[in-house]
Design a protein around this motif. Structure first.
Motif, short mmCIF file in Angstrom:
data_model
loop_
_atom_site.label_atom_id
_atom_site.label_comp_id
_atom_site.label_asym_id
_atom_site.label_seq_id
_atom_site.Cartn_x
_atom_site.Cartn_y
_atom_site.Cartn_z
N LYS A 95 1.08 5.49 -7.06
CA LYS A 95 2.15 5.04 -7.94
C LYS A 95 1.80 3.70 -8.59
O LYS A 95 2.33 3.33 -9.62
CB LYS A 95 3.46 4.95 -7.19
CG LYS A 95 4.67 4.89 -8.10
CD LYS A 95 5.96 5.05 -7.33
CE LYS A 95 7.14 5.13 -8.27
NZ LYS A 95 8.39 5.28 -7.56
N ASN A 96 0.87 2.97 -7.98
CA ASN A 96 0.43 1.69 -8.53
C ASN A 96 -0.51 1.85 -9.72
O ASN A 96 -0.88 0.86 -10.34
CB ASN A 96 -0.26 0.86 -7.44
CG ASN A 96 0.68 0.53 -6.31
OD1 ASN A 96 1.88 0.35 -6.52
ND2 ASN A 96 0.16 0.48 -5.10
N TYR A 97 -0.90 3.07 -10.03
CA TYR A 97 -1.79 3.36 -11.15
C TYR A 97 -1.04 4.30 -12.10
O TYR A 97 -1.14 5.52 -11.99
CB TYR A 97 -3.09 3.99 -10.65
CG TYR A 97 -3.75 3.12 -9.62
CD1 TYR A 97 -4.51 2.02 -10.01
CD2 TYR A 97 -3.58 3.35 -8.26
CE1 TYR A 97 -5.10 1.19 -9.07
CE2 TYR A 97 -4.17 2.53 -7.32
CZ TYR A 97 -4.93 1.44 -7.73
OH TYR A 97 -5.50 0.63 -6.81
N PRO A 98 -0.27 3.73 -13.04
CA PRO A 98 0.71 4.53 -13.76
C PRO A 98 0.18 5.46 -14.86
O PRO A 98 0.94 6.28 -15.35
CB PRO A 98 1.66 3.49 -14.34
CG PRO A 98 0.88 2.23 -14.38
CD PRO A 98 -0.13 2.31 -13.29
N ILE A 99 -1.08 5.37 -15.24
CA ILE A 99 -1.59 6.26 -16.28
C ILE A 99 -2.61 7.21 -15.65
O ILE A 99 -3.53 6.79 -14.96
CB ILE A 99 -2.27 5.48 -17.42
CG1 ILE A 99 -1.28 4.50 -18.05
CG2 ILE A 99 -2.85 6.42 -18.46
CD1 ILE A 99 -0.13 5.14 -18.77
N ARG A 100 -2.43 8.51 -15.94
CA ARG A 100 -3.33 9.54 -15.42
C ARG A 100 -3.84 10.38 -16.59
O ARG A 100 -3.25 10.40 -17.66
CB ARG A 100 -2.58 10.46 -14.46
CG ARG A 100 -1.73 9.73 -13.45
CD ARG A 100 -2.19 9.96 -12.04
NE ARG A 100 -1.56 9.04 -11.12
CZ ARG A 100 -0.40 9.25 -10.53
NH1 ARG A 100 0.27 10.35 -10.76
NH2 ARG A 100 0.08 8.34 -9.70
#
Length: 176
Positions: A34-39
């Motif tokens: 969730k700490n890495y918001p772009i996938r």
């Protein structure tokens, strides 16, 4: 269990309070992504939206990101000057001071959305029919619905894996 309109569902179904508490207190705290918001999926969804609706970003729209999770697509749409409304029972950071809204409950919304987006969220709800009825109340005749869910093309005896509560067949979305 299987509903002939095109979905499998968990039986017995956990309560909505249980699910909300689970996602807030257990599911999201156990995940570090969730700490890495772009996938990559978010980039692909934005490109798909723009390919299908080339003029989408020509004027400001109201966007509901239902089950917003990490935010994902909301970042692209916010950058394109849209008003973002994130619904995430597990909570989502308030990344921006304007046009970035975190919604606590869908039934309290009293306006219509131009896009209702749900990526891997509908299979986590407690009552899909209630969710779809709420979507009807907050949509207009031109609202775009963009849903991505796990599917169950052929198997009517599917075992649902937690934390999922539903699996859908394609016909479900044509029936509703």
């Amino acid at each position: 269990n299987y509903d002939s309109s095109g979905f499998h569902y968990l039986h017995p179904m956990p309560s909505e309070d249980y699910l909300e508490k689970y996602y807030k207190d257990t599911y999201w705290p156990s995940r570090t992504d969730k700490n890495y918001p772009i996938r990559l999926r978010d980039i692909e969804h934005y490109k798909l939206l723009k390919n299908k609706f080339p003029d989408f970003d020509t004027n400001k729209k109201k966007i509901l990101n239902f089950g917003a999770g990490h935010g994902g697509l909301s970042f692209f749409l916010h950058t394109a000057n849209h008003d973002i409304y994130n619904f995430e029972p597990g909570g989502i950071n308030n990344y921006f001071d304007n046009r970035w809204n975190n919604v606590k409950e869908i039934k309290s919304l009293d306006f219509k959305f131009d896009l209702i987006y749900a990526s891997h969220a509908l299979e986590h709800v407690g009552d899909i029919k209630k969710v779809l009825n709420n979507f009807k109340k907050i949509s207009h005749e031109n609202t775009i619905f963009f849903f991505e869910v796990p599917n169950c093309y052929k198997n009517d005896n599917l075992k649902i894996e937690p934390p999922h509560t539903y699996y859908f067949k394609r016909k479900f979305f044509f029936n509703h």
